[in-house]
Design a protein around this motif. Structure first.
Motif, short mmCIF file in Angstrom:
data_model
loop_
_atom_site.label_atom_id
_atom_site.label_comp_id
_atom_site.label_asym_id
_atom_site.label_seq_id
_atom_site.Cartn_x
_atom_site.Cartn_y
_atom_site.Cartn_z
N GLU A 1 0.79 -1.11 0.20
CA GLU A 1 -0.15 0.18 -0.10
C GLU A 1 0.91 1.23 0.00
O GLU A 1 0.52 2.40 -0.79
CB GLU A 1 -0.85 -0.07 1.16
CG GLU A 1 -2.02 1.03 0.95
CD GLU A 1 -2.86 1.21 2.25
OE1 GLU A 1 -2.51 0.86 3.49
OE2 GLU A 1 -4.09 1.59 2.11
N VAL B 1 -0.22 0.81 -4.12
CA VAL B 1 -1.28 -0.23 -4.45
C VAL B 1 -2.51 0.08 -3.60
O VAL B 1 -2.51 0.10 -2.27
CB VAL B 1 -0.56 -1.59 -4.09
CG1 VAL B 1 -1.85 -2.70 -4.48
CG2 VAL B 1 0.73 -1.94 -5.11
N SER B 2 -3.53 0.12 -4.32
CA SER B 2 -4.61 0.37 -3.60
C SER B 2 -5.35 -0.94 -2.89
O SER B 2 -5.69 -1.73 -3.70
CB SER B 2 -5.90 0.95 -4.26
OG SER B 2 -7.18 0.94 -3.93
N LEU B 3 -5.33 -1.14 -1.82
CA LEU B 3 -5.66 -2.31 -1.29
C LEU B 3 -7.19 -2.51 -1.21
O LEU B 3 -7.58 -3.82 -1.72
CB LEU B 3 -5.46 -2.36 0.40
CG LEU B 3 -3.91 -2.45 0.92
CD1 LEU B 3 -3.72 -2.58 2.34
CD2 LEU B 3 -3.09 -3.29 0.24
N VAL B 4 -7.99 -1.67 -1.25
CA VAL B 4 -9.39 -1.72 -1.63
C VAL B 4 -9.80 -2.37 -2.91
O VAL B 4 -10.39 -3.46 -2.94
CB VAL B 4 -10.19 -0.44 -1.27
CG1 VAL B 4 -11.55 -0.47 -1.63
CG2 VAL B 4 -9.90 0.18 -0.07
N THR C 1 -7.39 -3.30 -5.08
CA THR C 1 -6.73 -4.97 -5.46
C THR C 1 -7.50 -6.11 -4.71
O THR C 1 -7.59 -7.34 -5.33
CB THR C 1 -5.33 -4.90 -4.96
OG1 THR C 1 -4.71 -3.70 -5.33
CG2 THR C 1 -4.46 -6.07 -5.39
N PHE D 1 1.32 5.50 8.01
CA PHE D 1 1.21 4.04 8.60
C PHE D 1 0.64 4.32 10.13
O PHE D 1 -0.08 3.55 10.52
CB PHE D 1 2.73 3.59 9.04
CG PHE D 1 3.21 2.71 7.58
CD1 PHE D 1 3.37 3.42 6.58
CD2 PHE D 1 3.35 1.47 7.78
CE1 PHE D 1 3.80 2.88 5.55
CE2 PHE D 1 4.02 0.77 6.52
CZ PHE D 1 4.00 1.52 5.43
N ARG E 1 -5.00 7.94 3.17
CA ARG E 1 -4.38 6.56 2.95
C ARG E 1 -3.08 6.52 2.40
O ARG E 1 -2.74 7.17 1.78
CB ARG E 1 -5.29 5.80 2.09
CG ARG E 1 -6.38 4.74 2.96
CD ARG E 1 -7.33 3.93 1.94
NE ARG E 1 -7.14 3.95 0.78
CZ ARG E 1 -7.80 3.70 -0.37
NH1 ARG E 1 -9.27 3.80 -0.01
NH2 ARG E 1 -7.27 3.54 -1.54
N ARG E 2 -2.23 5.32 2.87
CA ARG E 2 -1.03 5.13 2.57
C ARG E 2 -0.62 5.23 1.06
O ARG E 2 0.25 5.66 0.31
CB ARG E 2 -0.41 4.02 2.97
CG ARG E 2 0.17 4.04 4.28
CD ARG E 2 0.36 2.58 4.88
NE ARG E 2 -0.75 1.56 4.73
CZ ARG E 2 -0.69 0.55 5.54
NH1 ARG E 2 0.17 0.41 6.55
NH2 ARG E 2 -1.93 -0.25 5.55
N ASP E 3 -1.66 4.41 -0.02
CA ASP E 3 -1.45 4.56 -1.38
C ASP E 3 -1.72 6.01 -2.01
O ASP E 3 -1.04 6.44 -2.84
CB ASP E 3 -2.47 3.59 -2.04
CG ASP E 3 -3.74 3.67 -1.64
OD1 ASP E 3 -4.22 3.97 -0.22
OD2 ASP E 3 -4.66 3.57 -2.29
N ALA F 1 1.40 8.06 -1.47
CA ALA F 1 2.47 7.36 -2.32
C ALA F 1 2.09 7.94 -3.50
O ALA F 1 3.13 8.71 -4.23
CB ALA F 1 2.41 5.74 -2.41
N HIS F 2 0.89 8.16 -4.03
CA HIS F 2 0.74 8.96 -5.30
C HIS F 2 1.01 10.31 -5.36
O HIS F 2 1.58 10.78 -6.33
CB HIS F 2 -0.78 8.92 -5.56
CG HIS F 2 -1.59 7.26 -5.86
ND1 HIS F 2 -2.80 7.34 -6.22
CD2 HIS F 2 -0.76 6.24 -5.47
CE1 HIS F 2 -2.89 5.85 -6.56
NE2 HIS F 2 -1.67 5.14 -5.87
N VAL G 1 6.37 -3.68 -9.18
CA VAL G 1 5.14 -3.31 -8.13
C VAL G 1 5.50 -1.98 -7.96
O VAL G 1 4.50 -1.14 -7.48
CB VAL G 1 5.28 -4.20 -6.93
CG1 VAL G 1 4.37 -3.67 -5.88
CG2 VAL G 1 4.98 -5.80 -7.19
N HIS H 1 3.51 0.29 -9.81
CA HIS H 1 2.01 0.27 -10.04
C HIS H 1 1.21 1.02 -10.46
O HIS H 1 0.56 1.06 -11.32
CB HIS H 1 1.73 -0.66 -8.48
CG HIS H 1 0.36 -0.85 -8.75
ND1 HIS H 1 0.01 -2.30 -9.30
CD2 HIS H 1 -0.93 -0.52 -8.41
CE1 HIS H 1 -1.52 -2.45 -9.28
NE2 HIS H 1 -1.90 -1.49 -8.74
N HIS H 2 1.34 2.40 -9.76
CA HIS H 2 0.21 3.32 -9.84
C HIS H 2 0.45 4.27 -11.29
O HIS H 2 -0.04 5.15 -11.39
CB HIS H 2 -0.22 4.14 -8.58
CG HIS H 2 1.11 5.12 -8.59
ND1 HIS H 2 2.10 5.15 -7.73
CD2 HIS H 2 0.93 6.47 -8.54
CE1 HIS H 2 2.69 6.30 -7.30
NE2 HIS H 2 2.24 7.14 -8.21
#
Lengths: 588, 282
Positions: free
Chosen positions: A454, A458-461, A463, B53, B72-74, B77-78, B102, B105-106
């Motif tokens: 995450e 990577v979006s956990l929701v 994925t 986190f 949110r973490r992602d 990151a974005h 990985v 990924h985004h």
């Protein structure tokens, strides 16, 4: 104690080791005798008039004991034989004690162990009666010694010999399946020569043995694989394409030769393969343990059932078709119309069930999904949904997808055989594409470490939901095939064992491995279906297979690339390497 | 210049323990800043708050003017924040290449449906992603080792691969949590040079937690010192070396210890920059 320690302890240690192996064998022999495997399977011959399946179980126990004992034997042929003989004899002791207690002393063992019947005593004494109580020990010693002797043989003799024995065992087990199709055709005479009503004839056993021995000797010499590798690409392709064609033709013709029962079993395997592929995405790739997988199977089965059923539960019974153009119409009660809807509905259920459990991990997830599976099962059988799902009466009278007259090549289970296999092939392709995509990598990443994944964006929701939804889609397809195959859906079909079967076949096949799913389904679903008469022992063998698997091949029968790498980590990589390759140095 | 990262009165409690206490912190773009402090000072907690986190209890964290402490973490990151971990947290059972994929990924956009259909667009994108991953492997000196399982790489390479994976997200701010932990002086030197290259060649702002004083003094433009969750000092390496509160936090109170400590810290020579041994990026 290690082998070296036993050897250095001298002979007394070695004897003790042999005795210990023998005692374990003894316990196994007593167990297979008292739980009924020996007496019940005695009714079915492996080789007509020579040996029954029940006796085979004991012989295999003694052989295994002898083999295991030789591993710890002190050096020297005589010592090896003696160790194997001792272990073999020891493994017969419990059976002799049973005979003494049950026959000579006249104590009613049967009051506790219902299978300690006269039949069992007859098997154990080979019909010698009360005086034959020593026979298991003697038989154990002889068979153990034989195992020891085989272990002394050089490989080029031992391997063909074992292949021959294995071949007799396998051909004998499948005798009735092989015999049935031959009886109807020109091979009738051959069938009667090779096979008895049950099991092999003596001639058949000799031929099965000799055939396997010859093949085992010739196979390495033929070096087919190496020769194929030496061929230039173009030539190899010219060879491979017809071979694949032949294979497909064989698969297509096989059920026509072997009959509807075989087609039914393979169709059943195919639908488990579909579910296996689905769970392999949710569990194998994304690492989300779903013990309620049967829920999606239920959605698929009930959707097809309700759409296509001709009973009063059918949603579209008697509703008109929509004529599109000449000779082509869309009917809501068509299997082919219901199939994509079943998949879509299963996906929707996957999302619906996935949403509340997004934040749950590991063991808790298993329990939560277990709950879902039970909810769906109970709902399907509930009075609440009785008017729609039929409750205990189920949804019946589901027509086959293709309208074929009985006796034609597509009748009954045959068409489901083809539909199931085509679906499995397509889903296999889809699953591989998914695994190798950006989404597949994200799945594996969240299985490895979802926090880190995450934090990398990577979006956990998204994925996780896609893992649940796509897994559910495959399971829904499996359910749809099931409805077409059985022709009825009952809520009793929706049970925990379906979920457990799917998890088990993935573990046996190899977590995350798609060919593994196929192999696992054949072993855990196909074989038990073929041996229906042993249905009582199905879960015993199942459990044994799972335990043996976890001990000897934790990666599964056909481990995935990742699991294989995981299990063969070079030792050096475990510790931090102080002499790391400096940045910029070309790697070797 | 607007600061890249601003923390205002950030507080994080674990039950009765205040791990980070009303921390104010500002990070200019393009800087290399270290956070130091004794064990348990709240350094990693602060990192975890920035990277999403942990949810902070009070205050706010702005990244490029945007409040990120509730994201949110992602999403963080974005926006361009990426990090490494104190204990290496690579995807151990994936290859070096897959780890880097990985990370991208985004930045990839093909959906699963397109992947199943095998559209040319997907293939083109995958090719680009693999090319980018190979470029990153070259940047960290692991060219040709892409198929090696991450857990089979030597320790130093794993550290660098983790940084490369963070780089694959194309971050503007990189949080490095003890990048040289468990390394010998030669490896520490390499890592120091590597981190400096990240800033010089890729223009990434770097915030790092570090215990090795040689590294900290050699690389940092500014240093923030935490103790018991509070900021006790902030300044250039020279200012920090002479700050009595820092010496007290590290060595305890007492004039003699203080004097010895001051001498010990002052004696550490800053690490001179060394020509980068790696091939240039790109």
């Amino acid at each position: 104690m290690t082998t070296a320690a036993v050897a250095s302890a001298g002979q007394p240690g070695a004897w003790m080791g042999a005795l210990r192996v023998g005692l374990i064998g003894s316990a196994v022999a007593l167990y297979v005798s008292l739980n009924g495997i020996v007496p019940i399977f005695h009714a079915r011959p492996l080789i007509q008039g020579t040996i029954s399946l029940g006796q085979t179980a004991l012989v295999l126990t003694f052989l295994a004991t002898g083999f295991l004992a030789t591993r710890r034997a002190p050096p020297g042929a005589a010592m090896t034989l003696a160790t194997a003989a001792l272990a073999g004899a020891a493994s017969g002791v419990s059976l002799s004690v049973l005979l003494l207690v049950g026959q000579l002393a006249g104590i009613d063992v049967r009051a506790v162990f219902i299978q300690a019947s006269p039949v069992l005593y007859e098997v154990l004494t080979v019909g010698a009666g009360e005086a034959g109580f020593w026979i298991p020990i003697a038989a154990g010693a002889i068979i153990g010694t034989a195992a020891g002797a085989v272990s002394l043989l050089p490989r080029r003799f031992a391997h063909p010999l074992l292949s021959g024995l294995l071949s007799v065992l396998i051909v004998g087990l499948f005798a009735s399946i092989l015999r049935t199709p031959m009886l109807g055709g020109p091979l009738q005479g051959l069938a009667r020569f090779l096979f008895a009503a049950d099991g092999l004839t003596r001639e058949g056993a000799i031929i099965a043995f000799a055939g396997a021995v010859v093949l085992r000797i010739l196979w390495p010499q033929a070096r087919l694989r190496e020769r194929a590798a030496e061929l230039p690409d173009a030539q190899r392709r010219r060879l491979i394409v017809p071979l694949i064609g032949l294979g497909l033709l064989f698969v297509a013709v096989l059920p026509q030769m072997l009959g509807p029962f075989f087609a039914h079993v393979v169709a059943f395997v195919a639908l488990y393969i579909l579910m296996g592929f689905g769970l392999n995405i949710t569990l194998g790739l994304a690492g989300l343990l779903d013990l309620g997988f049967v829920a999606f199977f239920a959605v698929g089965a009930y959707t097809v059932g309700l759409f296509t059923s001709l009973s009063e539960l059918g949603l579209f019974t008697g509703s008109p078709c929509l004529a599109l153009w000449d000779g082509f119409a869309v009917c809501p009660q068509y299997f082919w119309f219901a199939l994509p809807l079943a998949i879509l509905l299963a996906m929707a259920f996957g999302a619906f069930l996935g949403l509340p459990i997004l934040g749950i991990r590991g063991d808790y997830l298993a329990i939560a999904t277990l709950g879902f599976g039970e909810i769906i099962r109970i709902l399907a059988g509930s009075d609440l949904l009785l008017p729609w799902l039929g409750g205990p009466q189920g949804v019946i009278n589901i027509p086959k997808p293709i309208d074929a007259a009985p006796g034609t090549p597509l009748a009954g289970a045959f068409q489901i055989y083809y539909i199931g296999l085509v679906c499995a092939a397509v889903i296999w392709f889809v699953a591989i594409r998914l695994r190798d995509s950006r989404l597949g990598r994200a799945w594996i990443a969240i299985r490895e470490d979802e926090d880190v994944a995450e934090a990398l964006g990577v979006s956990l929701v998204q994925t996780k939901l896609l893992a649940y939804m796509l897994g559910a889609a495959f399971a829904g397809l499996g359910g749809a095939v099931f409805a077409g195959l059985i022709g009825a859906v009952f809520y009793t079909d929706i049970n925990l064992f379906v979920s457990i079967n799917v998890v088990a076949l993935i573990i046996v096949g190899g977590m995350g491995s798609f060919p593994g799913v196929v192999v696992g389904a054949i072993f855990l679903i196909g074989l038990p279906e073929l041996f229906r008469e042993f249905a009582e022992y199905r879960f015993l063998f199942y459990g044994m297979a799972l335990v043996a698997m976890m001990v000897y091949r934790p990666g599964g029968l056909l481990p995935s690339r990742i699991a294989e790498r995981e299990l063969h980590v070079p030792e050096a990589a475990e510790r931090p390497d102080p002499g790391a390759v400096p940045a910029g140095e070309p790697a070797g | 210049m607007t600061p890249l990262l601003v923390a205002e009165g950030v507080t994080k409690r674990f039950g009765g323990l205040i791990a980070v206490n009303r921390l104010d912190f500002t990070l200019e773009p393009g800087a290399i800043v270290s956070v130091i402090g004794p064990n348990g000072a709240g350094k990693t907690t602060f990192f975890n708050c920035v990277a999403g986190f942990y949810r902070i209890d009070e205050g706010r964290i702005l990244f490029d003017g945007l409040p990120i402490h509730e994201l949110r973490r992602d999403h963080i990151a974005h926006l361009g924040v990426s990090r490494t971990y104190q204990n290496i947290r690579l995807f151990a059972n994936m290859s070096a290449m897959e780890n880097l994929l990985v990370g991208q990924h985004h930045h990839l956009t093909s959906s699963w449906i397109e992947a199943v259909l095998g559209l040319p667009r997907v293939h083109a994108e995958e090719r680009m992603a693999h090319e980018e991953a190979r470029r990153l492997l070259r940047f960290i000196g692991l060219q040709g080792r892409g198929d090696t399982l991450a857990s089979n790489l030597p320790y130093g390479d794993q550290r660098r691969l983790e940084v490369a994976r963070a780089l694959a997200t194309k971050p503007r701010l990189l949080l490095l949590d003890e990048p040289t932990a468990g390394m010998n002086p030669a490896e520490q030197q390499q890592m120091t040079d590597f981190v400096r290259r990240l800033r010089d060649e890729l223009g990434i702002t770097i915030l790092l937690i570090e215990h090795a004083m040689r590294v900290v003094m050699g690389i940092s433009e500014r240093i923030t010192v935490l103790d018991y969750g509070e900021k006790i000092a902030e300044g250039t390496p020279v200012e920090i070396q002479n700050d009595p509160r820092v010496i007290e936090a590290y060595l305890g109170r007492g004039s003699q210890a203080q004097a010895v400590g001051q001498a010990a810290v002052a004696e550490l020579p800053p690490v001179p920059p060394v020509p980068s041994p790696g091939p240039p990026a790109g």
